[in-house]
Design an enzyme around this catalytic site. Structure first.
Site, PDB file in Angstrom:
ATOM      1  N   TRP A 238       4.442   0.725   9.931  1.00  0.00           N
ATOM      2  CA  TRP A 238       4.963  -0.448   9.223  1.00  0.00           C
ATOM      3  C   TRP A 238       4.317  -1.731   9.721  1.00  0.00           C
ATOM      4  CZ3 TRP A 238       6.817   0.195   4.770  1.00  0.00           C
ATOM      5  CH2 TRP A 238       7.521   1.364   4.467  1.00  0.00           C
TER       6      TRP A 238
ATOM      7  N   GLN B  77      12.528  -0.944   0.698  1.00  0.00           N
ATOM      8  CA  GLN B  77      11.601  -1.686   1.552  1.00  0.00           C
ATOM      9  C   GLN B  77      12.275  -2.852   2.263  1.00  0.00           C
ATOM     10  OE1 GLN B  77       8.818  -0.520   2.376  1.00  0.00           O
ATOM     11  NE2 GLN B  77       8.888   1.118   0.870  1.00  0.00           N
TER      12      GLN B  77
ATOM     13  N   LYS C 250      19.019  12.172  -6.270  1.00  0.00           N
ATOM     14  CA  LYS C 250      17.778  11.735  -5.668  1.00  0.00           C
ATOM     15  C   LYS C 250      16.732  12.855  -5.788  1.00  0.00           C
ATOM     16  CE  LYS C 250      16.210   9.496  -1.488  1.00  0.00           C
ATOM     17  NZ  LYS C 250      16.529   9.050  -0.148  1.00  0.00           N
TER      18      LYS C 250
ATOM     19  N   ASP D 221      -2.028   2.858   2.577  1.00  0.00           N
ATOM     20  CA  ASP D 221      -1.437   3.006   3.906  1.00  0.00           C
ATOM     21  C   ASP D 221      -1.787   4.418   4.386  1.00  0.00           C
ATOM     22  OD1 ASP D 221      -0.016   2.522   6.154  1.00  0.00           O
ATOM     23  OD2 ASP D 221       1.935   2.355   5.172  1.00  0.00           O
TER      24      ASP D 221
ATOM     25  N   TRP E 296       8.654  -2.787   4.266  1.00  0.00           N
ATOM     26  CA  TRP E 296       7.579  -3.740   4.052  1.00  0.00           C
ATOM     27  C   TRP E 296       8.051  -5.183   3.899  1.00  0.00           C
ATOM     28  CZ3 TRP E 296       4.346  -5.558  -0.442  1.00  0.00           C
ATOM     29  CH2 TRP E 296       3.045  -5.868  -0.036  1.00  0.00           C
TER      30      TRP E 296
ATOM     31  N   LYS F 236      11.817  17.046  -2.411  1.00  0.00           N
ATOM     32  CA  LYS F 236      11.100  18.316  -2.421  1.00  0.00           C
ATOM     33  C   LYS F 236      12.044  19.480  -2.184  1.00  0.00           C
ATOM     34  CE  LYS F 236       6.519  17.002  -0.880  1.00  0.00           C
ATOM     35  NZ  LYS F 236       5.620  17.046   0.276  1.00  0.00           N
TER      36      LYS F 236
ATOM     37  N   PRO G  46       0.817  -1.207   0.000  1.00  0.00           N
ATOM     38  CA  PRO G  46       0.000   0.000   0.000  1.00  0.00           C
ATOM     39  C   PRO G  46       0.853   1.260   0.000  1.00  0.00           C
ATOM     40  CG  PRO G  46       0.106  -0.921   2.196  1.00  0.00           C
ATOM     41  CD  PRO G  46       0.831  -1.893   1.310  1.00  0.00           C
TER      42      PRO G  46
END
Length: 1069
Positions: free
Chosen positions: A529, A564, A601, A86, A568, A604, A47
């Site tokens: 998580w 992840q 990378k 999520d 996850w 913002k 998610p």
RNA sequence: GGGCCGGUAGCUCAGUUUGGUUAGAGCACACGGCUGAUAACCGUGCGGUCGGGAGUCCAAAUCUCCUCCGGCCCA
């Protein structure tokens, strides 16, 4: 009738149209329906956090998911593809805080109120969830969104509780200390992510302190620290076990410190006279006890009497870059100190409260703010004679990113899932998991698993699944709630319409089963998580109905980004093993990260983020998907560059144009694919047709294999290469003339049948990658003719490669022909012979036998493409008779071997016909030369040099397979044909400019100046008339009579002005 | 400090598993060509210390060791 694909390819336009059509016709639902009952392919959606917008990095992962799911569906599986979101966690809270203009948990409680705050979190999630669904659908990711799971939902949270209760039953849920960075002003802990953005340069105290060794007069271990306030919490001194330490005699004292640092420390302390009296490895000091330097000031310390309390201990983390190599260790004030403290069973002694003030345990310093205590502690040490030096130091230290207060590390009670007892099973399960690429699982994830510690699952926050633990206020009895039923049945007080979130859940009170007092909930929420980590079961109503669980668990496939590993991938396998003793997933595709065009990378703060919606608007979803999938391996990082997407758009344009061409002519000739299958027209297939069919099947085979291996970029690359190289560049060019033939010629029908077969196959294997354009082209090519065909390309069956159509030899021969054609083009270019000008003879001198066979088999194609009249295939190594071959010695090689015989051999060999020698050498690998003294000399190829003398009419070029000679003699017939083609080309340009239909007839008049030109053109008049589709064609020397409909243009051809006049016969509608 | 990934033409990437002919594509650039599917396309040319060093081998982009640079994760 075949629907014609027209106009240029406009991805955004096509996608709008197709997605509308999909929705109106419920294609997704129909596709799902059509696979019911088939073998399951179980996909578990990781998610996305519905906070912030979807960027191209997210789009990458989602495109990969979609390719696999669409492929599996077409391959005949019933694909489980429930979407999920999520919804909870810190990022949502931070954004809501920003909205309210506040910046701490304290302010949430004091200014906003938990209830209002949580309601705002819900609203924000609604907003982002909507955004994510829209953009995912726009991207073409087909998931079951209507039944999507959300981690904020009541049922979902209930499962998280159930999971924790199971863990508790197995003794895996525990409360323990954890050292966390904390802002004493905001009174909140910070995540490592938050800490990372708050580092700044600051000035702190820098002190050297002597710790007296127990039982020794005047012997000290020397430590250095920048945080005197942590000394009251000191429990040990860490040294590196494998570095050398020394005892140094200074005045009447003995100091212990790292050997390597002695000189630097002494200089810093301005000690000029000292003597190293002993050197030994650090390990030897382990267990040596010292007297706590503030024992009198902090009386609580005198109660610490464990084996290693106030002793020297060993730690690999000790560095020799600063200080003395002896590190003061306060387990409650540093993560590393805490870890090593646990190892040596030191007390986790924390005399500081959450607001940064010493508690009563701080003895003399009780009530002082830590930073204020620094000077007092320094003064006390000075008084006791334990201070060696106090100065200051500029260094990097973390500050609170909200309020700029220096952070302090404090031990705090937190809740954990213990890993030790399940670690072995997790590692075993991971070994049995298939990872793509392999190293992600066998090296990286395994390394993470092997080093993982207990999982801290509690967070002192608001917006999350609440920790379902109630503690008795009196006796400390613990009650873990596992289900809603349990909650409603056993609670002493229960608010109406209970929302499981804070603050409502905090009102629930239980009666203690042991002492009857009130039990209150521990006010933590859970790590998000853990929410997503139980998606394997929480998303499928496990508690209510286990049927789905039984058929879905464990899942066949998951795919997420490499980061992840700690997220996850880990939380899934951890909870899977705890709850069901096995991993919830069998196969993982690990995705690389998305970077900007400079390999940076996306973030913002850098302002280099590319949003998915922007990219899809700008270039379209199909080109975006294809670009992302094409550019790098799924697991490699990818630098996203808009400029490069242009290339992908061009490739898709070529595909579009191929279909435009095919459907135009098929429509014109009323080709019906259902009546005319390949089988029916088999005997009319030319080699190039069989070649394309073979190539198509080979492609299907490769793409299928690559998809199965999850080499998605290989698969799409193969498809694109086929489209541009095989279809556009070669086949279409080759068969163009065959489509111009009038009427229902079987040769033309063969082209259509072949093209249809290939194109309809391509569409199906392209569909998972570029779902929109594939659909549009499928509707035109396939569905417009065949109402029995599946309604959508995404409901079509994945093609099975027809091995019987694959002809490896034919493919290899064609590759050889192409290689030779390149050489022909090279020769033509050197001789300045346009390809439009036919040449008489082409000689091929094969270097290998297989080349001869290839040329013989594909002679017509070769001649046609080379634009030559006749082909002479020579024997291997043979040279055209008009070529003079001279042979001489390779003096560099032959010199050392023959020495004084060289002049004779050289003069003899020059007299021999080079052609004979060459052939001999080619056949037998050597040539024998008889000298005047009857001596026979053996000459191997490396000793000889051949020089071909080409007559003026020949030009030659050589590839690794063959040598090609081109006869460039220009006979009157060839000149006439050349001229005809020059005129024809210009006439065609004019037809196009007039917007004539391809098959529309016209009247043509051509005016020339020279008599000779007139005569030449007369000889090719019929050819011209047919090709230009002229009903009437006149070639004149006088001025043209022009009518109103005439289009006239003057052209320069070979220095002569030729005027072409084309007259439209039909009125424009 | 540890683990993992990557470094090949101006740019983006193949090739490394299993060492083997002259290290290949695409883009860009230059020149030429083709064109009634073509805002397309084709050919030729230009362009390489395969990050660096050492080793093994008849032979290294490929294997081994060391090292530098970039990235991700952990400490």
């Amino acid at each position: 009738m075949m629907k014609v694909v027209g106009g240029p390819y406009d991805s955004v336009e096509v996608e709008k149209k197709v997605s509308l059509w999909w929705n109106q016709n419920r294609i997704f639902q129909k596709m799902v329906e059509s696979k019911k009952g088939a073998e399951l392919f179980r996909f578990l959606e990781g998610p996305p956090t519905v906070n912030g917008f979807m960027h191209v990095g997210h789009a990458r992962g989602r495109a990969m998911k979609d390719v696999v799911l669409r492929y599996k569906t077409m391959a005949g599986y019933d694909v489980w593809r429930r979407a999920g979101w999520d919804c909870q966690g810190l990022p949502v809270e931070l954004e809501v805080e920003k909205k309210f203009g506040i910046s701490s948990k304290k302010e949430i409680e004091e200014k906003i109120g938990l209830q209002k705050f949580v309601e705002e979190c819900q609203k924000l999630v609604d907003f982002y969830l909507n955004h994510w669904r829209n953009n995912s659908e726009r991207l073409g990711l087909w998931l079951d969104y209507d039944l999507a799971y959300e981690t904020r939902k009541r049922d979902y949270i209930e499962f998280v509780w159930w999971a924790l209760k199971e863990a508790d039953k197995k003794g895996l849920l525990t409360e323990d200390f954890k050292v966390v960075p904390r802002c004493p002003r905001c009174e909140t802990s910070l995540s490592s992510h938050e800490v990372a953005q708050g580092y700044a340069t600051t000035t702190d105290p820098s002190i050297y302190v002597k710790f007296p060794i127990q039982g020794k007069e005047n012997e000290f271990i020397i430590i250095w620290t920048t945080t005197p306030w942590t000394l009251p919490g000191d429990e040990a001194v860490s040294i590196h076990p494998r570095n050398n330490y020394t005892k140094v005699s200074v005045r009447n004292e003995v100091w212990i410190l790292a050997e390597q640092l002695v000189e630097r420390v002494m200089k810093d302390l301005k000690v000029n006279q000292y003597k190293v009296i002993d050197v030994f490895p650090g390990k030897k000091l382990e267990g040596t006890k010292y007297i706590h330097p503030l024992l009198e000031e902090v009386p609580a310390q005198s109660e610490h009497k464990g084996k290693f309390d106030h002793a020297i201990i060993c730690g690999e983390h000790v560095t020799l870059e600063e200080g003395t190599g002896c590190v003061h260790t306060a387990p409650a004030h540093g993560p590393e100190d805490f870890e090593i403290g646990k190892k040596y069973s030191l007390p986790i002694f924390c005399p500081v409260s959450g607001d940064g003030h010493f508690t009563s345990e701080g003895g003399k310093y009780a009530g002082l703010f830590v930073k204020e205590s620094d000077s007092k502690i320094i003064a006390d040490l000075e008084k006791k004679g334990l201070l060696l030096k106090a100065s200051t130091l500029e260094h990097e230290y973390p500050f609170c990113w909200r309020c700029n207060t220096p952070l302090i590390y404090l031990a705090d009670k937190q809740w954990f899932l213990k890993v030790e007892s399940v670690k072995k099973r997790i590692l075993e399960e991971n070994k049995a998991t298939s990872w793509v690429p392999d190293w992600a699982g066998s090296s990286r994830f395994e390394d993470w698993l092997a080093n993982s510690g207990d999982w801290c699952i509690s967070r002192s926050r608001v917006w999350g699944s609440p920790l379902p633990v109630w503690i008795c206020q009196k006796c400390g009895n613990k009650h873990v709630v596992g289900t809603l039923k349990e909650l409603t049945k056993e609670a002493k007080t229960l608010p109406e319409n209970l929302d499981l979130h804070r603050p409502w859940i905090d009102e629930v009170v239980f009666k203690c089963g042991k002492c009857g007092e009130d039990m209150r909930r521990v006010e933590y929420v859970l790590d998000c998580w853990l929410d997503s980590g139980v998606a394997h079961s929480a998303s499928i109503d496990y508690l209510k109905d286990k049927r789905l669980f039984e058929i879905l668990y464990p899942y066949d496939f998951i795919t997420e980004a490499i980061d992840q590993t700690r997220g996850w991938f880990y939380s899934l396998v951890f909870t899977g093993v705890i709850l069901f003793d096995n991993s919830p997933y069998k196969r993982v595709l690990c995705q690389g990260l998305m970077l900007d065009r400079y390999g940076q990378k996306m973030s913002k703060s850098k302002g280099n983020v590319i949003w998915a919606s922007e990219a899809m608007e700008k270039i379209g979803a199909d080109p975006l998907r294809v670009y992302i999938l094409w550019k790098s391996s799924p697991w490699d990082s990818l630098s996203f560059d808009y400029d490069e997407t242009e290339q992908v758009k061009r490739w898709l344009s070529i595909l579009w144009n191929i279909f435009s061409f095919a459907t135009t002519y098929m429509n014109l000739d009323e080709f019906n694919p259902n009546e005319l299958q390949i089988e029916k027209i088999k005997e009319h297939l030319r080699p190039e047709d069989r070649w394309l069919l073979s190539r198509t099947q080979s492609l299907v085979k490769n793409v299928t294999a690559n998809l199965d291996a999850l080499y998605l970029n290989q698969a799409i690359r193969d498809i694109l290469t086929f489209i541009t190289e095989d279809l556009s560049r070669f086949y279409i060019r080759l068969i163009r003339r065959r489509t111009w033939v009038e009427k229902k010629d079987p040769d033309k029908q063969a082209v259509y049948a072949t093209l249809y077969e290939s194109l309809s196959t391509i569409l199906r294997i392209l569909a998972p990658f570029a779902p929109y354009v594939s659909e549009e082209l499928y509707q035109a090519l396939v569905r417009s003719n065949d109402s029995n065909a599946p309604e959508s390309v995404h409901m079509a069956v994945w093609p099975r490669a027809k091995d019987e159509w694959i002809d490896d030899e034919l493919e290899a021969n064609m590759a050889l022909i192409n290689d030779m054609l390149e050489k022909v083009y090279t020769s033509r270019q050197r001789a300045k012979l346009k390809l439009r000008w036919p040449v008489q003879t082409l000689y091929v001198s094969p270097l290998e036998e297989k080349v001869k066979r290839a040329v013989e088999a594909l002679k017509e194609i070769f001649l046609d493409q080379a634009n030559a009249k006749t082909l002479e295939i020579l024997e291997a190594g043979e040279i055209p008779t008009s070529v003079n071959v001279r042979v001489d010695l390779n003096f560099q090689e032959a010199g050392p071997q023959f020495k004084e015989k060289i002049p004779e051999i050289s003069s003899l060999i020059r007299k021999v016909d080079g052609r004979v020698v060459k052939q001999e050498v080619f056949k037998n690998g050597k040539y024998f030369l008889t000298l005047r003294n009857k001596e026979i000399v053996e000459l191997s190829p490396n000793l000889l040099v051949f020089k071909e003398e080409l007559p003026e009419n020949l030009t030659a070029s050589e590839s690794s397979y063959s040598k090609i000679y081109l006869d460039i003699t220009r006979t009157p017939e060839l000149l006439a044909e050349s001229l005809a083609k020059e005129v024809l080309r210009r006439a065609q340009i004019m037809r196009k400019e007039m917007n004539l239909k391809v098959d529309e007839y016209v009247d043509v008049a051509i005016k020339v100046l020279e008599d000779e030109t007139l005569g030449t053109l007369q000889t090719v008049k019929n050819f011209l008339a047919t090709e230009i589709r002229a009903q009437k064609l006149s070639i004149l020397q006088k001025d043209l009579e022009l009518s109103g409909e005439a289009y006239v243009k003057e052209w320069e051809i070979d220095g002569e002005t030729i005027t072409i006049c084309i007259t439209r016969l039909n009125k424009i509608d």
